[in-house]
Write an enzyme that holds these catalytic residues in place. Structure first.
Site, short mmCIF file in Angstrom:
data_model
loop_
_atom_site.label_atom_id
_atom_site.label_comp_id
_atom_site.label_asym_id
_atom_site.label_seq_id
_atom_site.Cartn_x
_atom_site.Cartn_y
_atom_site.Cartn_z
N ASN A 183 24.04 44.83 15.75
CA ASN A 183 23.55 44.67 14.57
C ASN A 183 24.68 43.08 13.86
O ASN A 183 25.15 42.36 13.17
CB ASN A 183 24.07 45.29 12.99
CG ASN A 183 22.63 46.36 13.03
OD1 ASN A 183 21.93 45.55 13.76
ND2 ASN A 183 22.71 46.92 12.56
N GLY A 184 26.26 44.50 14.59
CA GLY A 184 27.94 43.63 14.83
C GLY A 184 27.53 42.79 15.00
O GLY A 184 28.60 41.33 14.72
N ARG A 214 22.75 52.74 27.71
CA ARG A 214 23.70 54.20 27.57
C ARG A 214 22.51 54.87 26.81
O ARG A 214 22.10 53.60 26.03
CB ARG A 214 25.03 54.19 26.79
CG ARG A 214 26.20 53.45 27.38
CD ARG A 214 27.31 53.35 27.07
NE ARG A 214 27.37 52.90 25.58
CZ ARG A 214 27.49 51.44 25.88
NH1 ARG A 214 27.74 50.83 26.94
NH2 ARG A 214 28.16 50.51 25.00
N ARG A 250 29.88 41.89 9.32
CA ARG A 250 29.13 43.18 9.87
C ARG A 250 28.96 43.78 9.20
O ARG A 250 27.05 43.85 9.42
CB ARG A 250 30.35 44.18 10.37
CG ARG A 250 30.84 43.08 11.75
CD ARG A 250 31.64 45.11 12.42
NE ARG A 250 30.96 46.20 12.42
CZ ARG A 250 30.39 45.79 13.76
NH1 ARG A 250 30.71 45.33 14.55
NH2 ARG A 250 29.73 47.17 13.67
N ASP A 295 21.17 48.33 18.32
CA ASP A 295 22.09 48.03 18.56
C ASP A 295 21.96 46.65 18.81
O ASP A 295 21.39 45.50 19.02
CB ASP A 295 22.39 48.60 19.51
CG ASP A 295 24.29 48.62 20.02
OD1 ASP A 295 24.27 48.58 19.25
OD2 ASP A 295 23.89 48.73 21.38
N ASN A 341 29.65 57.99 14.23
CA ASN A 341 30.05 56.68 13.45
C ASN A 341 30.38 56.60 12.54
O ASN A 341 30.70 56.15 11.57
CB ASN A 341 28.59 55.70 13.39
CG ASN A 341 27.47 55.09 13.96
OD1 ASN A 341 26.64 54.87 13.90
ND2 ASN A 341 28.28 54.80 15.19
N TRP A 342 30.37 58.13 12.13
CA TRP A 342 31.57 58.56 10.93
C TRP A 342 32.97 58.12 11.27
O TRP A 342 33.91 57.95 10.57
CB TRP A 342 31.41 60.07 10.61
CG TRP A 342 30.78 60.51 10.25
CD1 TRP A 342 29.48 61.57 10.86
CD2 TRP A 342 29.63 60.20 8.95
NE1 TRP A 342 27.98 61.55 9.89
CE2 TRP A 342 28.89 60.73 8.98
CE3 TRP A 342 30.14 59.33 8.07
CZ2 TRP A 342 27.96 61.11 7.88
CZ3 TRP A 342 29.25 59.73 6.35
CH2 TRP A 342 28.40 60.26 6.44
C1 FPP Z 1 24.67 48.81 15.93
O1 FPP Z 1 24.68 48.24 15.55
C2 FPP Z 1 23.48 49.73 14.71
C3 FPP Z 1 24.02 50.68 13.67
C4 FPP Z 1 25.33 51.30 14.15
C5 FPP Z 1 22.81 50.94 13.05
C6 FPP Z 1 22.08 50.72 12.59
C7 FPP Z 1 21.79 50.90 10.92
C8 FPP Z 1 20.89 49.85 10.78
C9 FPP Z 1 19.69 49.10 11.67
C10 FPP Z 1 20.90 49.58 8.84
C11 FPP Z 1 20.24 50.33 8.14
C12 FPP Z 1 19.26 50.87 8.38
C13 FPP Z 1 18.54 51.84 7.85
C14 FPP Z 1 17.66 53.00 8.37
C15 FPP Z 1 19.82 51.81 5.78
P1 FPP Z 1 26.44 48.14 15.88
O2 FPP Z 1 26.98 47.89 14.40
O3 FPP Z 1 27.12 49.11 17.00
O4 FPP Z 1 26.20 46.22 16.46
P2 FPP Z 1 27.92 46.16 17.34
O5 FPP Z 1 27.70 46.69 18.64
O6 FPP Z 1 26.88 44.64 17.54
O7 FPP Z 1 29.06 45.97 16.77
#
Ligand code: FPP
Length: 236
Positions: free
Chosen positions: A18-19, A190, A29, A16, A64-65
């Site tokens: 990345n964003g 969570r 993002r 969790d 996530n969809w």
């Molecule tokens: C959560 O960050 C992450 C995800 C929804 C997807 C995880 C995907 C990757 C690590 C990259 C792709 C992986 C592969 C195997 C190709 P978030 O977007 O919810 O972050 P935030 O809560 O800070 O917005």
């Protein structure tokens, strides 16, 4: 105090943050997801090097969809790339790859690459990397219940055959031991519909670190703490 060292066969991670990683840098993002995919490679390598047999990563949830179409596309394109190049690399490193989740939701080319990688790596004897894609634990449990109901209806099984082992065998994760450690990055605490059945006795670790910054050093700290914890599985 338990004197025996805890056994560590399986680490599961909710990747969790990345964003937020991207936002803090004024980047889109998608840049966070791209960096997150790099971290996937580093952590898979580290887990394999440490001789841990299973690593399960939550790459895309059923929920996530519902993200904006553009972000879903970014994640699916990253996955496509990953399936082509990086996972091929893992195949060479003797890593076995499995996928858990609802495959019929995925584009056909992705579902086909997944099936191919699974069969190509089935004989590999190194770590098993399990990628949860289009995965939801409640959906998985409902699917298992439906499979059992169908078997009972057909007369292939009776109600008295249903026990914990049988139910586990009907999940996507059959043959995979339950996770010993569950890590979630980015400060959220969570479980978010992840491995609800399998994580019944997992030791939970939450870190403020955002997934793109998660490192092998931090993983080692988690592992060290895990070995110092006492696991009782409900006993005294
Ligand atoms: C959560 O960050 C992450 C995800 C929804 C997807 C995880 C995907 C990757 C690590 C990259 C792709 C992986 C592969 C195997 C190709 P978030 O977007 O919810 O972050 P935030 O809560 O800070 O917005």
């Amino acid at each position: 105090m338990s004197t025996e060292k805890n056994r560590l066969n399986h680490i599961a991670i909710i990747m969790d943050g990345n964003g937020r990683w991207a936002k803090r840098r004024g980047l889109p993002r998608s840049a966070g997801h791209k960096k997150g995919a790099e971290t996937v490679k580093d952590i898979a390598k580290a887990v394999n090097e440490r001789g841990i047999r299973f690593l399960t990563l939550y790459a895309f949830s059923t929920e996530n969809w519902q993200r904006p179409a553009e972000e879903v596309k970014t994640l699916m394109d990253l996955l496509r790339q990953y399936l082509k190049y990086d996972l091929e690399e893992m195949r060479k490193n003797n890593i076995r790859i499995r996928f858990i989740g609802e495959r019929d939701m995925l584009d056909q080319d992705i579902a086909e690459s997944m099936a191919q990688l699974e069969s190509k790596t089935a004989g590999n004897l190194g770590m098993t990397l399990v990628l949860a894609i289009s995965y939801g634990a409640r959906q998985e449990i409902v699917a298992a219940a439906k499979k059992i109901a169908a078997l009972v209806k057909k007369g292939d099984m009776s109600e008295s055959d249903i026990d914990l082992k049988l139910f586990s065998d009907m999940l996507y994760t059959r043959d995979i031991p339950d996770p010993d450690i569950l890590i979630r990055t980015s400060g959220e605490q969570r479980i978010s519909n992840y491995l609800l059945w399998q994580a019944a006795y997992a030791e939970m670790f939450f870190t403020e670190t955002l997934w793109p910054d998660f490192s092998a050093e931090e993983l080692d700290k988690v592992i060290e703490k895990f070995y110092s914890r006492e696991r009782r599985y409900g006993k005294i």
